[in-house]
Design a protein around this motif. Structure first.
Motif, PDB file in Angstrom:
ATOM      1  N   ARG A  39      19.784   9.821  -8.763  1.00  0.00           N
ATOM      2  CA  ARG A  39      18.690  10.707  -9.116  1.00  0.00           C
ATOM      3  C   ARG A  39      18.163  10.364 -10.501  1.00  0.00           C
ATOM      4  NH1 ARG A  39      17.549  15.136  -6.665  1.00  0.00           N
ATOM      5  NH2 ARG A  39      19.600  15.215  -5.716  1.00  0.00           N
ATOM      6  N   PRO A  40      16.844  10.361 -10.722  1.00  0.00           N
ATOM      7  CA  PRO A  40      16.306  10.109 -12.057  1.00  0.00           C
ATOM      8  C   PRO A  40      16.834  11.119 -13.062  1.00  0.00           C
ATOM      9  CG  PRO A  40      14.570  10.039 -10.414  1.00  0.00           C
ATOM     10  CD  PRO A  40      15.789  10.554  -9.727  1.00  0.00           C
ATOM     11  N   PRO A  41      16.968  10.717 -14.321  1.00  0.00           N
ATOM     12  CA  PRO A  41      17.468  11.653 -15.330  1.00  0.00           C
ATOM     13  C   PRO A  41      16.515  12.807 -15.554  1.00  0.00           C
ATOM     14  CG  PRO A  41      16.683   9.635 -16.351  1.00  0.00           C
ATOM     15  CD  PRO A  41      16.673   9.386 -14.882  1.00  0.00           C
ATOM     16  N   THR A  42      16.994  13.811 -16.299  1.00  0.00           N
ATOM     17  CA  THR A  42      16.212  15.021 -16.529  1.00  0.00           C
ATOM     18  C   THR A  42      14.916  14.726 -17.246  1.00  0.00           C
ATOM     19  OG1 THR A  42      18.222  16.271 -16.624  1.00  0.00           O
ATOM     20  CG2 THR A  42      16.298  17.313 -17.502  1.00  0.00           C
ATOM     21  N   PRO A  43      13.876  15.508 -16.944  1.00  0.00           N
ATOM     22  CA  PRO A  43      12.498  15.133 -17.151  1.00  0.00           C
ATOM     23  C   PRO A  43      11.941  15.374 -18.528  1.00  0.00           C
ATOM     24  CG  PRO A  43      12.626  17.286 -16.206  1.00  0.00           C
ATOM     25  CD  PRO A  43      14.019  16.826 -16.421  1.00  0.00           C
ATOM     26  N   GLY A  44      10.674  14.948 -18.607  1.00  0.00           N
ATOM     27  CA  GLY A  44       9.856  15.338 -19.738  1.00  0.00           C
ATOM     28  C   GLY A  44       9.233  16.697 -19.462  1.00  0.00           C
ATOM     29  N   VAL A  45       8.231  17.035 -20.246  1.00  0.00           N
ATOM     30  CA  VAL A  45       7.676  18.382 -20.196  1.00  0.00           C
ATOM     31  C   VAL A  45       6.822  18.598 -18.959  1.00  0.00           C
ATOM     32  CG1 VAL A  45       6.183  20.008 -21.402  1.00  0.00           C
ATOM     33  CG2 VAL A  45       7.719  18.508 -22.704  1.00  0.00           C
ATOM     34  N   HIS A  46       6.067  17.585 -18.544  1.00  0.00           N
ATOM     35  CA  HIS A  46       5.055  17.790 -17.509  1.00  0.00           C
ATOM     36  C   HIS A  46       5.495  17.205 -16.169  1.00  0.00           C
ATOM     37  CE1 HIS A  46       2.339  19.169 -20.625  1.00  0.00           C
ATOM     38  NE2 HIS A  46       2.570  18.052 -21.303  1.00  0.00           N
ATOM     39  N   PRO A  47       5.165  17.869 -15.062  1.00  0.00           N
ATOM     40  CA  PRO A  47       5.464  17.306 -13.748  1.00  0.00           C
ATOM     41  C   PRO A  47       4.605  16.074 -13.480  1.00  0.00           C
ATOM     42  CG  PRO A  47       4.098  19.264 -13.525  1.00  0.00           C
ATOM     43  CD  PRO A  47       4.493  19.171 -14.977  1.00  0.00           C
ATOM     44  N   LEU A  48       5.088  15.240 -12.593  1.00  0.00           N
ATOM     45  CA  LEU A  48       4.363  14.026 -12.255  1.00  0.00           C
ATOM     46  C   LEU A  48       3.032  14.341 -11.577  1.00  0.00           C
ATOM     47  CD1 LEU A  48       7.259  11.929 -10.695  1.00  0.00           C
ATOM     48  CD2 LEU A  48       6.215  11.577 -12.937  1.00  0.00           C
ATOM     49  N   GLN A  49       2.028  13.542 -11.913  1.00  0.00           N
ATOM     50  CA  GLN A  49       0.761  13.593 -11.187  1.00  0.00           C
ATOM     51  C   GLN A  49       0.716  12.367 -10.275  1.00  0.00           C
ATOM     52  OE1 GLN A  49      -2.158  15.884 -11.018  1.00  0.00           O
ATOM     53  NE2 GLN A  49      -2.003  14.586  -9.217  1.00  0.00           N
ATOM     54  N   VAL A  50       0.629  12.604  -8.983  1.00  0.00           N
ATOM     55  CA  VAL A  50       0.643  11.531  -7.997  1.00  0.00           C
ATOM     56  C   VAL A  50      -0.765  11.334  -7.455  1.00  0.00           C
ATOM     57  CG1 VAL A  50       1.639  10.733  -5.814  1.00  0.00           C
ATOM     58  CG2 VAL A  50       3.026  12.086  -7.414  1.00  0.00           C
ATOM     59  N   GLY A  51      -1.138  10.062  -7.222  1.00  0.00           N
ATOM     60  CA  GLY A  51      -2.439   9.740  -6.655  1.00  0.00           C
ATOM     61  C   GLY A  51      -2.302   8.803  -5.472  1.00  0.00           C
ATOM     62  N   PHE A  52      -3.331   8.753  -4.631  1.00  0.00           N
ATOM     63  CA  PHE A  52      -3.310   7.895  -3.445  1.00  0.00           C
ATOM     64  C   PHE A  52      -4.680   7.269  -3.263  1.00  0.00           C
ATOM     65  CE2 PHE A  52      -2.671   6.289   0.719  1.00  0.00           C
ATOM     66  CZ  PHE A  52      -1.300   6.252   0.947  1.00  0.00           C
ATOM     67  N   CYS A  53      -4.701   5.942  -3.090  1.00  0.00           N
ATOM     68  CA  CYS A  53      -5.943   5.189  -2.893  1.00  0.00           C
ATOM     69  C   CYS A  53      -5.908   4.497  -1.543  1.00  0.00           C
ATOM     70  CB  CYS A  53      -6.100   4.154  -4.013  1.00  0.00           C
ATOM     71  SG  CYS A  53      -7.532   3.074  -3.818  1.00  0.00           S
ATOM     72  N   GLY A  54      -6.845   4.835  -0.656  1.00  0.00           N
ATOM     73  CA  GLY A  54      -6.945   4.185   0.644  1.00  0.00           C
ATOM     74  C   GLY A  54      -6.542   5.103   1.776  1.00  0.00           C
ATOM     75  N   LEU A  55      -7.514   5.803   2.368  1.00  0.00           N
ATOM     76  CA  LEU A  55      -7.232   6.777   3.421  1.00  0.00           C
ATOM     77  C   LEU A  55      -7.658   6.244   4.782  1.00  0.00           C
ATOM     78  CD1 LEU A  55      -8.368  10.045   1.594  1.00  0.00           C
ATOM     79  CD2 LEU A  55      -6.083   9.028   1.689  1.00  0.00           C
ATOM     80  N   GLY A  56      -7.135   5.064   5.111  1.00  0.00           N
ATOM     81  CA  GLY A  56      -7.399   4.484   6.423  1.00  0.00           C
ATOM     82  C   GLY A  56      -6.512   5.098   7.495  1.00  0.00           C
ATOM     83  N   SER A  57      -6.312   4.372   8.602  1.00  0.00           N
ATOM     84  CA  SER A  57      -5.570   4.926   9.735  1.00  0.00           C
ATOM     85  C   SER A  57      -4.121   5.216   9.378  1.00  0.00           C
ATOM     86  CB  SER A  57      -5.624   3.960  10.924  1.00  0.00           C
ATOM     87  OG  SER A  57      -5.062   2.702  10.576  1.00  0.00           O
ATOM     88  N   MET A  58      -3.553   4.478   8.415  1.00  0.00           N
ATOM     89  CA  MET A  58      -2.198   4.740   7.948  1.00  0.00           C
ATOM     90  C   MET A  58      -2.204   5.626   6.703  1.00  0.00           C
ATOM     91  SD  MET A  58      -0.148   3.027  10.021  1.00  0.00           S
ATOM     92  CE  MET A  58       1.372   2.647   9.168  1.00  0.00           C
ATOM     93  N   GLY A  59      -3.058   5.278   5.749  1.00  0.00           N
ATOM     94  CA  GLY A  59      -3.061   5.942   4.455  1.00  0.00           C
ATOM     95  C   GLY A  59      -3.377   7.425   4.539  1.00  0.00           C
ATOM     96  N   TYR A  60      -4.247   7.804   5.467  1.00  0.00           N
ATOM     97  CA  TYR A  60      -4.603   9.221   5.589  1.00  0.00           C
ATOM     98  C   TYR A  60      -3.362  10.071   5.858  1.00  0.00           C
ATOM     99  CZ  TYR A  60      -7.038  13.481   6.984  1.00  0.00           C
ATOM    100  OH  TYR A  60      -7.480  14.780   7.059  1.00  0.00           O
ATOM    101  N   PHE A  61      -2.529   9.626   6.821  1.00  0.00           N
ATOM    102  CA  PHE A  61      -1.339  10.398   7.168  1.00  0.00           C
ATOM    103  C   PHE A  61      -0.307  10.365   6.042  1.00  0.00           C
ATOM    104  CE2 PHE A  61      -2.731   9.163  11.590  1.00  0.00           C
ATOM    105  CZ  PHE A  61      -3.175  10.431  11.942  1.00  0.00           C
ATOM    106  N   MET A  62      -0.153   9.207   5.409  1.00  0.00           N
ATOM    107  CA  MET A  62       0.814   9.118   4.317  1.00  0.00           C
ATOM    108  C   MET A  62       0.416  10.019   3.158  1.00  0.00           C
ATOM    109  SD  MET A  62       2.090   5.159   4.180  1.00  0.00           S
ATOM    110  CE  MET A  62       0.479   4.412   4.083  1.00  0.00           C
ATOM    111  N   ALA A  63      -0.863  10.001   2.817  1.00  0.00           N
ATOM    112  CA  ALA A  63      -1.343  10.859   1.736  1.00  0.00           C
ATOM    113  C   ALA A  63      -1.164  12.331   2.100  1.00  0.00           C
ATOM    114  CB  ALA A  63      -2.813  10.561   1.445  1.00  0.00           C
ATOM    115  N   ARG A  64      -1.477  12.675   3.326  1.00  0.00           N
ATOM    116  CA  ARG A  64      -1.315  14.066   3.763  1.00  0.00           C
ATOM    117  C   ARG A  64       0.138  14.506   3.657  1.00  0.00           C
ATOM    118  NH1 ARG A  64      -1.322  14.820   9.918  1.00  0.00           N
ATOM    119  NH2 ARG A  64       0.803  14.145   9.434  1.00  0.00           N
TER     120      ARG A  64
END
Length: 347
Positions: free
Chosen positions: A18-43
């Motif tokens: 498990r990653p060590p204990t965090p910094g102050v802010h939660p991670l911001q995650v992004g996704f590029c490419g909502l094709g036939s695979m990417g749409y479901f993965m992003a969802r």
């Protein structure tokens, strides 16, 4: 930027501590490419960590896909941005799932420009999940070098195994390689099968080559069963008792060639070209993939002829439609097995 908010429901299956204990802010995650695979993965990314992370930021070249995801999940789960610069600037981890080499090159060059304009002040990880032809270690080292020349920036390759229904059900297999700490961060968003260093894209192509070769053999066997009078259904029934090619056999036997809900034929041709390039570079013949490539091209030619004539049943073909080439070679209808063979069974 490690974060103890990332409590994956599959954490026990992740091959990293498990990653060590965090910094102050939660991670911001992004996704590029909502094709036939990417749409479901992003969802699935957006919904899996809805209560733990900020809304997933998404970008797609055609904004309609982004708006569709926003409409499905709501503004509390998804945020749409209109430029790659916004995606890079606002996100800590950015996943990409793109159509081809040209798209990967173009998008990552845009990422580099955004990094140059606003150098990161904390760790930023790019996770590339496409099936591309950049198959040598030096190719990916160059891409890694491009990104890591900017402060705090890391690159992870994570090509995926599985069709769109697998993406929909979150049952994809992921081959991950790259910086170890970065993989630890990403592992609690994705539950991967970890690939060898800088060889994950090659492993992906090998896997698709195996499926393609089996599909080619399956297509030839079912066609022989139909032409001989035994019937493709009888051969398929035997198949169900002896191995795992049931899903593609079901598509072929029942003429389920709609590529909009499967793996598109053009994607199969793209992968075949990548695999044949790898085969040539390594002096390692793969005749089954060569035959599959020929069958895929033949199926596409027949489909395009139908489009010109206005008689096509599907706008996009699934790659299981490569059986069309075997059928035509045997004098059968390419896409409609219900049209008779002219053979009388003697049982």
């Amino acid at each position: 930027m490690a974060n103890n908010l990332l409590q994956s429901p599959h954490a026990s299956a992740v091959p990293f501590s498990r990653p060590p204990t965090p910094g102050v802010h939660p991670l911001q995650v992004g996704f590029c490419g909502l094709g036939s695979m990417g749409y479901f993965m992003a969802r699935n990314l957006a919904t899996s960590f809805k209560s733990q992370l900020p809304p997933l930021i998404v970008y797609n070249r055609t904004v309609e896909k982004s708006q569709k995801l926003l409409a499905e999940l709501g503004a509390s789960t998804v945020k749409v941005v209109n430029t790659l610069d916004q995606l890079v600037t606002e996100c800590d981890i950015i996943f990409t799932n793109l159509a081809n080499d040209a798209a990967v090159t173009s998008v990552y060059n845009e990422f580099a420009k955004a990094l140059a304009q606003s150098p990161p002040t904390k760790v930023k990880i790019f996770v590339e999940m496409s099936t591309v032809g950049l198959i040598s270690a030096s190719d990916f080292r160059d891409l890694d070098r491009l990104l890591s020349s900017y402060p705090h920036t890391h690159f992870v390759t994570s090509p995926i195994f599985g069709p769109p229904p697998g993406a929909d059900k979150a049952t994809l297999v992921i081959a991950m390689s790259g910086d170890y700490r970065s993989k630890k961060e990403v592992a609690f968003l994705l539950v991967p099968a970890v690939g060898p260093q800088e060889k994950a894209p090659t492993l992906k192509l090998i896997g698709n080559g195996m499926i393609m070769g089996m599909n080619e053999l399956l297509a030839e066997t079912l066609t022989l069963g139909e032409k001989s009078g035994i019937g493709q259904q009888t051969v398929y029934d035997l198949l169900m008792r002896v191995n795992s090619l049931v899903a593609y056999g079901h598509k072929m036997v029942n003429d389920l060639f709609d590529g909009s809900i499967g793996f598109a034929l053009d994607g199969g041709i793209k992968d075949a070209n990548h695999i044949r390039r790898l085969s040539a570079e390594l002096n390692c013949p793969m005749p089954a993939v060569d035959n599959a490539h020929r069958s895929l091209i033949g199926a596409r030619a027949m489909h395009q002829a139908q489009i010109v004539a206005g008689t096509q049943q599907w706008d996009v073909l699934d790659w299981s439609s490569l059986i069309a080439s075997s059928r035509v070679g045997a004098g059968l209808n390419p896409f409609d097995s219900k049209k008779g063979t002219g053979v009388t069974r003697d049982d």
